[in-house]
Design a protein around this motif. Structure first.
Motif, PDB file in Angstrom:
ATOM      1  N   GLY A 141      36.547  51.593  -8.118  1.00  0.00           N
ATOM      2  CA  GLY A 141      35.752  52.695  -8.556  1.00  0.00           C
ATOM      3  C   GLY A 141      35.417  53.884  -7.279  1.00  0.00           C
ATOM      4  O   GLY A 141      36.547  53.889  -6.477  1.00  0.00           O
ATOM      5  N   GLY A 142      34.280  54.614  -7.453  1.00  0.00           N
ATOM      6  CA  GLY A 142      34.222  55.459  -6.279  1.00  0.00           C
ATOM      7  C   GLY A 142      35.415  56.312  -6.013  1.00  0.00           C
ATOM      8  O   GLY A 142      35.680  57.057  -6.933  1.00  0.00           O
ATOM      9  N   LEU A 143      35.834  56.426  -4.699  1.00  0.00           N
ATOM     10  CA  LEU A 143      36.440  57.372  -4.516  1.00  0.00           C
ATOM     11  C   LEU A 143      38.042  57.314  -5.153  1.00  0.00           C
ATOM     12  O   LEU A 143      38.469  58.317  -5.423  1.00  0.00           O
ATOM     13  N   VAL A 144      38.204  56.039  -5.254  1.00  0.00           N
ATOM     14  CA  VAL A 144      39.597  55.610  -5.807  1.00  0.00           C
ATOM     15  C   VAL A 144      39.591  56.114  -7.412  1.00  0.00           C
ATOM     16  O   VAL A 144      40.693  56.738  -7.614  1.00  0.00           O
ATOM     17  N   ARG A 145      38.738  56.084  -8.039  1.00  0.00           N
ATOM     18  CA  ARG A 145      38.649  56.618  -9.539  1.00  0.00           C
ATOM     19  C   ARG A 145      38.573  58.092  -9.496  1.00  0.00           C
ATOM     20  O   ARG A 145      39.102  58.839 -10.527  1.00  0.00           O
ATOM     21  N   ASP A 146      37.789  58.353  -8.374  1.00  0.00           N
ATOM     22  CA  ASP A 146      37.687  59.926  -8.403  1.00  0.00           C
ATOM     23  C   ASP A 146      39.293  60.889  -8.136  1.00  0.00           C
ATOM     24  O   ASP A 146      39.571  61.667  -8.816  1.00  0.00           O
ATOM     25  N   LEU A 147      39.867  60.141  -7.289  1.00  0.00           N
ATOM     26  CA  LEU A 147      41.341  60.625  -6.917  1.00  0.00           C
ATOM     27  C   LEU A 147      42.288  60.242  -8.099  1.00  0.00           C
ATOM     28  O   LEU A 147      42.968  61.092  -8.486  1.00  0.00           O
ATOM     29  N   ALA A 148      42.048  59.073  -8.679  1.00  0.00           N
ATOM     30  CA  ALA A 148      43.417  58.586  -9.249  1.00  0.00           C
ATOM     31  C   ALA A 148      43.152  58.260 -10.728  1.00  0.00           C
ATOM     32  O   ALA A 148      43.916  57.687 -11.503  1.00  0.00           O
ATOM     33  N   GLY A 149      41.616  58.320 -11.311  1.00  0.00           N
ATOM     34  CA  GLY A 149      41.257  57.786 -12.661  1.00  0.00           C
ATOM     35  C   GLY A 149      41.332  56.421 -12.700  1.00  0.00           C
ATOM     36  O   GLY A 149      41.296  55.619 -11.792  1.00  0.00           O
ATOM     37  N   GLU A 150      41.595  55.718 -14.062  1.00  0.00           N
ATOM     38  CA  GLU A 150      41.504  54.339 -14.183  1.00  0.00           C
ATOM     39  C   GLU A 150      43.031  53.886 -14.127  1.00  0.00           C
ATOM     40  O   GLU A 150      44.203  54.657 -14.679  1.00  0.00           O
ATOM     41  N   LEU A 151      43.395  53.047 -13.136  1.00  0.00           N
ATOM     42  CA  LEU A 151      44.624  52.750 -12.606  1.00  0.00           C
ATOM     43  C   LEU A 151      44.809  51.358 -13.488  1.00  0.00           C
ATOM     44  O   LEU A 151      44.264  50.684 -13.783  1.00  0.00           O
ATOM     45  N   PRO A 152      46.248  50.925 -13.686  1.00  0.00           N
ATOM     46  CA  PRO A 152      46.672  49.669 -14.535  1.00  0.00           C
ATOM     47  C   PRO A 152      46.558  48.539 -13.485  1.00  0.00           C
ATOM     48  O   PRO A 152      47.449  47.683 -13.407  1.00  0.00           O
ATOM     49  N   VAL A 153      45.367  48.348 -12.990  1.00  0.00           N
ATOM     50  CA  VAL A 153      45.029  47.126 -12.324  1.00  0.00           C
ATOM     51  C   VAL A 153      43.735  46.462 -12.919  1.00  0.00           C
ATOM     52  O   VAL A 153      42.968  47.004 -13.306  1.00  0.00           O
ATOM     53  N   ARG A 154      43.568  45.233 -12.344  1.00  0.00           N
ATOM     54  CA  ARG A 154      42.209  44.297 -12.629  1.00  0.00           C
ATOM     55  C   ARG A 154      41.865  43.893 -11.236  1.00  0.00           C
ATOM     56  O   ARG A 154      42.547  43.530 -10.354  1.00  0.00           O
ATOM     57  N   ARG A 155      40.669  43.114 -11.427  1.00  0.00           N
ATOM     58  CA  ARG A 155      40.060  42.577 -10.242  1.00  0.00           C
ATOM     59  C   ARG A 155      40.192  40.971 -10.705  1.00  0.00           C
ATOM     60  O   ARG A 155      39.849  40.525 -11.870  1.00  0.00           O
ATOM     61  N   VAL A 156      40.533  40.194  -9.660  1.00  0.00           N
ATOM     62  CA  VAL A 156      40.520  38.579 -10.063  1.00  0.00           C
ATOM     63  C   VAL A 156      39.742  38.079  -8.758  1.00  0.00           C
ATOM     64  O   VAL A 156      39.578  38.201  -7.587  1.00  0.00           O
ATOM     65  N   ARG A 157      39.005  37.014  -9.213  1.00  0.00           N
ATOM     66  CA  ARG A 157      37.795  36.362  -8.195  1.00  0.00           C
ATOM     67  C   ARG A 157      38.366  35.006  -8.196  1.00  0.00           C
ATOM     68  O   ARG A 157      38.853  34.587  -8.990  1.00  0.00           O
ATOM     69  N   LEU A 158      38.225  34.377  -6.735  1.00  0.00           N
ATOM     70  CA  LEU A 158      38.638  33.281  -6.683  1.00  0.00           C
ATOM     71  C   LEU A 158      37.634  32.507  -5.724  1.00  0.00           C
ATOM     72  O   LEU A 158      36.725  33.058  -4.895  1.00  0.00           O
ATOM     73  N   GLN A 159      37.615  31.241  -5.662  1.00  0.00           N
ATOM     74  CA  GLN A 159      36.755  30.403  -4.738  1.00  0.00           C
ATOM     75  C   GLN A 159      37.745  29.564  -3.873  1.00  0.00           C
ATOM     76  O   GLN A 159      38.604  28.967  -4.216  1.00  0.00           O
ATOM     77  N   MET A 160      37.155  29.437  -2.540  1.00  0.00           N
ATOM     78  CA  MET A 160      37.910  28.490  -1.498  1.00  0.00           C
ATOM     79  C   MET A 160      36.947  28.135  -0.653  1.00  0.00           C
ATOM     80  O   MET A 160      35.635  28.303  -0.668  1.00  0.00           O
ATOM     81  N   MET A 161      37.319  27.104   0.118  1.00  0.00           N
ATOM     82  CA  MET A 161      36.545  26.211   1.266  1.00  0.00           C
ATOM     83  C   MET A 161      37.355  26.157   2.382  1.00  0.00           C
ATOM     84  O   MET A 161      38.533  26.069   2.395  1.00  0.00           O
ATOM     85  N   GLN A 162      36.561  25.657   3.528  1.00  0.00           N
ATOM     86  CA  GLN A 162      37.410  25.252   4.766  1.00  0.00           C
ATOM     87  C   GLN A 162      36.574  24.141   5.311  1.00  0.00           C
ATOM     88  O   GLN A 162      35.179  23.891   5.176  1.00  0.00           O
ATOM     89  N   THR A 163      37.289  22.929   5.710  1.00  0.00           N
ATOM     90  CA  THR A 163      36.753  21.657   6.335  1.00  0.00           C
ATOM     91  C   THR A 163      36.512  21.913   7.867  1.00  0.00           C
ATOM     92  O   THR A 163      36.918  22.974   8.388  1.00  0.00           O
ATOM     93  N   GLU A 164      35.794  21.062   8.491  1.00  0.00           N
ATOM     94  CA  GLU A 164      35.692  20.725   9.707  1.00  0.00           C
ATOM     95  C   GLU A 164      37.069  20.315  10.282  1.00  0.00           C
ATOM     96  O   GLU A 164      38.011  19.868   9.301  1.00  0.00           O
ATOM     97  N   PRO A 165      37.443  20.295  11.467  1.00  0.00           N
ATOM     98  CA  PRO A 165      38.659  20.317  11.934  1.00  0.00           C
ATOM     99  C   PRO A 165      39.091  18.488  11.563  1.00  0.00           C
ATOM    100  O   PRO A 165      38.368  17.937  11.619  1.00  0.00           O
ATOM    101  N   LEU A 166      40.639  18.672  11.268  1.00  0.00           N
ATOM    102  CA  LEU A 166      41.059  17.419  10.916  1.00  0.00           C
ATOM    103  C   LEU A 166      41.539  16.757  12.245  1.00  0.00           C
ATOM    104  O   LEU A 166      42.094  17.688  12.841  1.00  0.00           O
ATOM    105  N   ASP A 167      41.558  15.699  12.361  1.00  0.00           N
ATOM    106  CA  ASP A 167      42.045  14.927  13.485  1.00  0.00           C
ATOM    107  C   ASP A 167      43.326  14.427  13.777  1.00  0.00           C
ATOM    108  O   ASP A 167      43.896  13.814  14.485  1.00  0.00           O
TER     109      ASP A 167
END
Length: 371
Positions: A198-224
């Motif tokens: 949205g915002g500046l991107v939409r002001d400049l280029a309108g609706e682009l042929p893209v979508r947004r994707v959400r993901l979940q991740m994690m990180q451990t303490e160091p492995l020995d």
């Protein structure tokens, strides 16, 4: 040439690097004090394995560029560790076997391994599996270190300025105006705003042929102990187009994913950070509006899968997070480029390939526009 780049993620930074390498002066704007989007919330994997035929040459070129960057900028933490996709069933093994005998298998760095060969290559993987598909060309960088290291390198050129906490509000006749009233007169403007459609991107280029994707991740303490390669599970065969074929069709029809993996559109990717921690993911959510919660069931499932492969308990989970990236609607399109004005380009949508393909996309952009 005076180049103003909007967006401090991997695409914006890679385009800045390419412009400076070609002798131009760059002002680089980022609305946050430090980039906080998909670039720093990913695995840092340079992932050649599984790329479609259309993507493969770009992925290999980007892998070459990352290796050179790693030599020039040690702070990005480049390492050519490769990967092993671990196989738990005979149907999964058949997909790997099919990939390993294709005409382009050598081009992709594929080798099919039995369990003993997997353990010889990555001794930390002592758990249950029937084999593995090794990709010698996969690599990794430190996603949370790479951007600051590249900017420090660019600053030393004398032709680069990073302006943090500056949100671009308008572009008019190649002049960028930010939210502090500053104006940046340019010969070329590149807008690499990531998942901010949205915002500046939409002001400049309108609706682009893209979508947004959400993901979940994690990180451990160091492995020995050291994971000498990144690891993946065979759910990635379902996710990456390079594995399409009769064996994958059979896998899809004969074996269902674990219910959590199917519901969350999951694959396992796991890479060890230089300080020893494991970054593990991920899920995929496609339907907006996205929730703001992270859900525990996918994390618990991923822990179980990694522990099954390693044959040991993981260290405690240190942190969990979610991220959002921009993806082209056309799966065969590497990136979306739009030119709403002369010498003004909006560049977005590499999807989960942004870290892998960033340098090659920037090189292609520079060649396309004659930078």
């Amino acid at each position: 040439m005076r180049v103003t780049i909007i967006g401090g993620g991997i695409l914006g930074t890679a385009h800045a690097l390419e412009a400076v390498h070609r002798g131009h002066r760059v002002v680089h704007l980022e609305r946050e004090r430090e980039a906080r989007g998909a670039t720093v919330r990913n695995f840092g994997l340079i992932w050649v394995s599984g790329r479609s035929t259309a993507e493969l040459e770009a992925a290999l070129r980007s892998r070459e560029l990352w290796e050179k960057l790693g030599a020039d900028i040690p702070g990005i933490g480049f390492r050519p560790a490769g990967s092993i996709t671990l196989l738990r069933t005979e149907a999964e093994f058949a997909v790997a076997e099919e990939a390993a005998v294709r005409a382009d298998a050598g081009h992709r760095g594929f080798t099919l391994l039995d369990p003993e060969q997997v353990r010889a290559l990555n001794p930390a993987v002592r758990g249950r599996y029937v084999g593995g598909l090794h990709c010698s060309l996969d690599a990794a960088v430190e996603s949370r270190q790479a951007l600051p290291a590249i900017r420090e390198y660019l600053t030393a050129s004398g032709r680069y300025e990073f302006v943090a906490g500056s949100e671009a509000r308008a572009v008019d006749n190649r002049t960028v105006r930010d939210d502090r009233g500053n104006r940046y007169e340019s010969d070329l403007v590149l807008v690499c705003a990531g998942a901010a459609h949205g915002g500046l991107v939409r002001d400049l280029a309108g609706e682009l042929p893209v979508r947004r994707v959400r993901l979940q991740m994690m990180q451990t303490e160091p492995l020995d102990e050291q994971l000498t390669t990144a690891i993946a599970d065979a759910d990635s065969f379902r996710y990456y187009p390079g594995f399409a074929g009769p064996a994958l069709d059979t896998l899809r029809s004969s074996e269902t994913q674990h219910p959590i993996a199917e519901e969350q559109h999951m694959q396992l990717l796991c890479v060890q950070r230089l300080h020893g921690a494991l970054t593990i993911g991920d899920t995929h959510e496609y339907d907006e509006p996205f929730g703001f919660d992270v859900h525990e069931a996918p994390y618990a499932y991923l822990v179980d899968v990694v522990e099954e492969f390693l044959g040991r308990a993981l260290p405690p989970i240190r942190q969990r997070w979610a991220g959002v990236y921009s993806q082209c609607l056309d799966p065969h399109q590497l990136v979306c480029r739009a030119a709403p004005e002369d010498d003004v380009w909006v560049i977005t949508g590499p999807g989960g390939r942004g870290m892998t393909l960033g340098p090659a996309i920037a090189e292609q952009t520079a060649d396309l526009i004659g930078l």
